[in-house]
Design a protein around this motif. Structure first.
Motif, PDB file in Angstrom:
ATOM      1  N   PHE A 229       0.435  -1.113   0.052  1.00  0.00           N
ATOM      2  CA  PHE A 229       0.327   0.079   0.227  1.00  0.00           C
ATOM      3  C   PHE A 229       0.976   1.071  -0.049  1.00  0.00           C
ATOM      4  N   VAL A 230       2.153   1.065   0.457  1.00  0.00           N
ATOM      5  CA  VAL A 230       2.672   2.218   1.051  1.00  0.00           C
ATOM      6  C   VAL A 230       3.351   2.716   0.078  1.00  0.00           C
ATOM      7  N   SER A 231       3.877   1.634  -0.618  1.00  0.00           N
ATOM      8  CA  SER A 231       3.866   1.310  -2.340  1.00  0.00           C
ATOM      9  C   SER A 231       3.800   2.646  -3.254  1.00  0.00           C
ATOM     10  N   VAL A 232       2.653   1.667  -3.316  1.00  0.00           N
ATOM     11  CA  VAL A 232       1.212   2.103  -4.323  1.00  0.00           C
ATOM     12  C   VAL A 232       1.322   3.504  -4.562  1.00  0.00           C
ATOM     13  N   LEU A 233       1.014   4.189  -2.611  1.00  0.00           N
ATOM     14  CA  LEU A 233       0.792   5.538  -2.226  1.00  0.00           C
ATOM     15  C   LEU A 233       2.061   6.455  -3.174  1.00  0.00           C
ATOM     16  N   CYS A 234       3.319   5.704  -2.483  1.00  0.00           N
ATOM     17  CA  CYS A 234       4.095   6.828  -3.274  1.00  0.00           C
ATOM     18  C   CYS A 234       4.514   6.744  -4.728  1.00  0.00           C
ATOM     19  N   PHE A 235       4.141   5.948  -5.333  1.00  0.00           N
ATOM     20  CA  PHE A 235       4.100   5.774  -6.979  1.00  0.00           C
ATOM     21  C   PHE A 235       3.241   6.329  -7.307  1.00  0.00           C
ATOM     22  N   LEU A 236       2.109   7.029  -6.898  1.00  0.00           N
ATOM     23  CA  LEU A 236       0.906   7.853  -7.205  1.00  0.00           C
ATOM     24  C   LEU A 236       1.992   9.282  -6.881  1.00  0.00           C
ATOM     25  N   ILE A 237       1.858   9.230  -5.733  1.00  0.00           N
ATOM     26  CA  ILE A 237       2.198  10.972  -5.252  1.00  0.00           C
ATOM     27  C   ILE A 237       3.343  11.200  -6.407  1.00  0.00           C
ATOM     28  N   VAL A 238       4.686  10.127  -6.674  1.00  0.00           N
ATOM     29  CA  VAL A 238       5.846  10.525  -7.700  1.00  0.00           C
ATOM     30  C   VAL A 238       5.143  10.500  -9.088  1.00  0.00           C
ATOM     31  N   PHE A 239       4.076  10.445  -9.240  1.00  0.00           N
ATOM     32  CA  PHE A 239       3.887  10.325 -10.407  1.00  0.00           C
ATOM     33  C   PHE A 239       2.983  11.195 -10.688  1.00  0.00           C
ATOM     34  N   LEU A 240       1.641  11.320 -10.054  1.00  0.00           N
ATOM     35  CA  LEU A 240       1.151  12.129 -10.254  1.00  0.00           C
ATOM     36  C   LEU A 240       0.918  13.885 -10.042  1.00  0.00           C
ATOM     37  N   VAL A 241       2.334  13.909  -9.489  1.00  0.00           N
ATOM     38  CA  VAL A 241       1.648  15.098  -8.294  1.00  0.00           C
ATOM     39  C   VAL A 241       2.233  16.201  -9.597  1.00  0.00           C
ATOM     40  N   PRO A 242       3.350  16.332 -10.661  1.00  0.00           N
ATOM     41  CA  PRO A 242       3.636  17.000 -11.457  1.00  0.00           C
ATOM     42  C   PRO A 242       2.966  17.690 -12.750  1.00  0.00           C
ATOM     43  N   SER A 243       1.839  16.050 -12.627  1.00  0.00           N
ATOM     44  CA  SER A 243       1.374  16.578 -13.624  1.00  0.00           C
ATOM     45  C   SER A 243      -0.386  16.337 -13.533  1.00  0.00           C
ATOM     46  N   ASN A 244      -0.925  15.682 -12.644  1.00  0.00           N
ATOM     47  CA  ASN A 244      -2.315  16.203 -12.482  1.00  0.00           C
ATOM     48  C   ASN A 244      -2.719  16.021 -10.636  1.00  0.00           C
ATOM     49  N   ILE A 245      -2.280  17.281  -9.979  1.00  0.00           N
ATOM     50  CA  ILE A 245      -2.752  17.233  -8.964  1.00  0.00           C
ATOM     51  C   ILE A 245      -4.029  16.485  -8.589  1.00  0.00           C
ATOM     52  N   GLY A 246      -5.108  17.202  -9.310  1.00  0.00           N
ATOM     53  CA  GLY A 246      -6.460  16.531  -9.079  1.00  0.00           C
ATOM     54  C   GLY A 246      -6.502  15.676  -8.677  1.00  0.00           C
ATOM     55  N   LEU A 247      -5.909  14.611  -9.478  1.00  0.00           N
ATOM     56  CA  LEU A 247      -6.445  13.540  -9.830  1.00  0.00           C
ATOM     57  C   LEU A 247      -5.748  12.643  -8.083  1.00  0.00           C
ATOM     58  N   LEU A 248      -5.159  13.100  -8.021  1.00  0.00           N
ATOM     59  CA  LEU A 248      -4.625  12.333  -6.995  1.00  0.00           C
ATOM     60  C   LEU A 248      -5.054  13.160  -5.248  1.00  0.00           C
ATOM     61  N   SER A 249      -5.330  13.995  -6.299  1.00  0.00           N
ATOM     62  CA  SER A 249      -6.382  15.140  -4.247  1.00  0.00           C
ATOM     63  C   SER A 249      -7.304  13.474  -4.567  1.00  0.00           C
ATOM     64  N   ASP A 250      -8.165  13.563  -5.325  1.00  0.00           N
ATOM     65  CA  ASP A 250      -9.243  12.615  -5.272  1.00  0.00           C
ATOM     66  C   ASP A 250      -8.972  11.107  -5.477  1.00  0.00           C
ATOM     67  N   ILE A 251      -7.655  10.206  -5.696  1.00  0.00           N
ATOM     68  CA  ILE A 251      -7.426   9.527  -5.015  1.00  0.00           C
ATOM     69  C   ILE A 251      -7.335   9.081  -3.714  1.00  0.00           C
ATOM     70  N   MET A 252      -6.161  10.493  -3.441  1.00  0.00           N
ATOM     71  CA  MET A 252      -6.468  10.564  -1.798  1.00  0.00           C
ATOM     72  C   MET A 252      -7.787  10.691  -0.554  1.00  0.00           C
ATOM     73  N   LYS A 253      -8.714  11.320  -0.766  1.00  0.00           N
ATOM     74  CA  LYS A 253      -9.710  11.192  -0.831  1.00  0.00           C
ATOM     75  C   LYS A 253     -10.774  10.084  -0.520  1.00  0.00           C
ATOM     76  N   PHE A 254     -10.395   9.416  -1.480  1.00  0.00           N
ATOM     77  CA  PHE A 254     -11.221   7.994  -2.288  1.00  0.00           C
ATOM     78  C   PHE A 254     -10.551   6.701  -0.813  1.00  0.00           C
ATOM     79  N   LEU A 255      -8.812   6.350  -1.297  1.00  0.00           N
ATOM     80  CA  LEU A 255      -8.290   5.937   0.066  1.00  0.00           C
ATOM     81  C   LEU A 255      -8.569   6.404   1.127  1.00  0.00           C
ATOM     82  N   ILE A 256      -8.254   7.276   1.572  1.00  0.00           N
ATOM     83  CA  ILE A 256      -8.895   8.114   2.988  1.00  0.00           C
ATOM     84  C   ILE A 256     -10.650   7.662   3.868  1.00  0.00           C
ATOM     85  N   GLY A 257     -11.172   7.928   2.794  1.00  0.00           N
ATOM     86  CA  GLY A 257     -12.307   6.965   3.342  1.00  0.00           C
ATOM     87  C   GLY A 257     -12.674   5.529   2.988  1.00  0.00           C
ATOM     88  N   PHE A 258     -12.357   5.054   2.129  1.00  0.00           N
ATOM     89  CA  PHE A 258     -11.936   4.025   2.172  1.00  0.00           C
ATOM     90  C   PHE A 258     -11.208   2.616   3.587  1.00  0.00           C
TER      91      PHE A 258
END
Length: 88
Positions: A41-70
């Motif tokens: 889980f931590v590896s996938v989260l780090c992967f998402l942060i590293v690759f989505l922060v420069p290009s699409n911060i909105g998508l990362l925000s939505d994914i984080m909201k979903f994961l926190i809710g789950f």
């Protein structure tokens, strides 16, 4: 009951000891699986942060909201189950 003797008691104690050893091994292996799940889980989260922060911060925000809710729902369900099991 007349045929019940010390050999039967020894056999029952041996079986009980074996059951305790198996349960101990099972709990230990469960801890390793939980560690593996957390690391994945931590590896996938780090992967998402590293690759989505420069290009699409909105998508990362939505994914984080979903994961926190789950995670919150899972934690709440686990807490309720633990409390219900403790009352038994």
């Amino acid at each position: 009951m007349d045929k019940f003797n010390a050999a039967h008691i020894d056999k029952i104690l041996d079986y009980s000891h074996q059951l305790d050893e198996n349960e101990y091994r099972f709990v230990g292996s469960g801890r390793w699986f939980n560690l593996a799940y957390v690391l994945v889980f931590v590896s996938v989260l780090c992967f998402l942060i590293v690759f989505l922060v420069p290009s699409n911060i909105g998508l990362l925000s939505d994914i984080m909201k979903f994961l926190i809710g789950f995670g919150g729902g899972f934690g709440a369900g686990y807490g309720i189950k633990s409390r219900m099991d403790a009352k038994k």
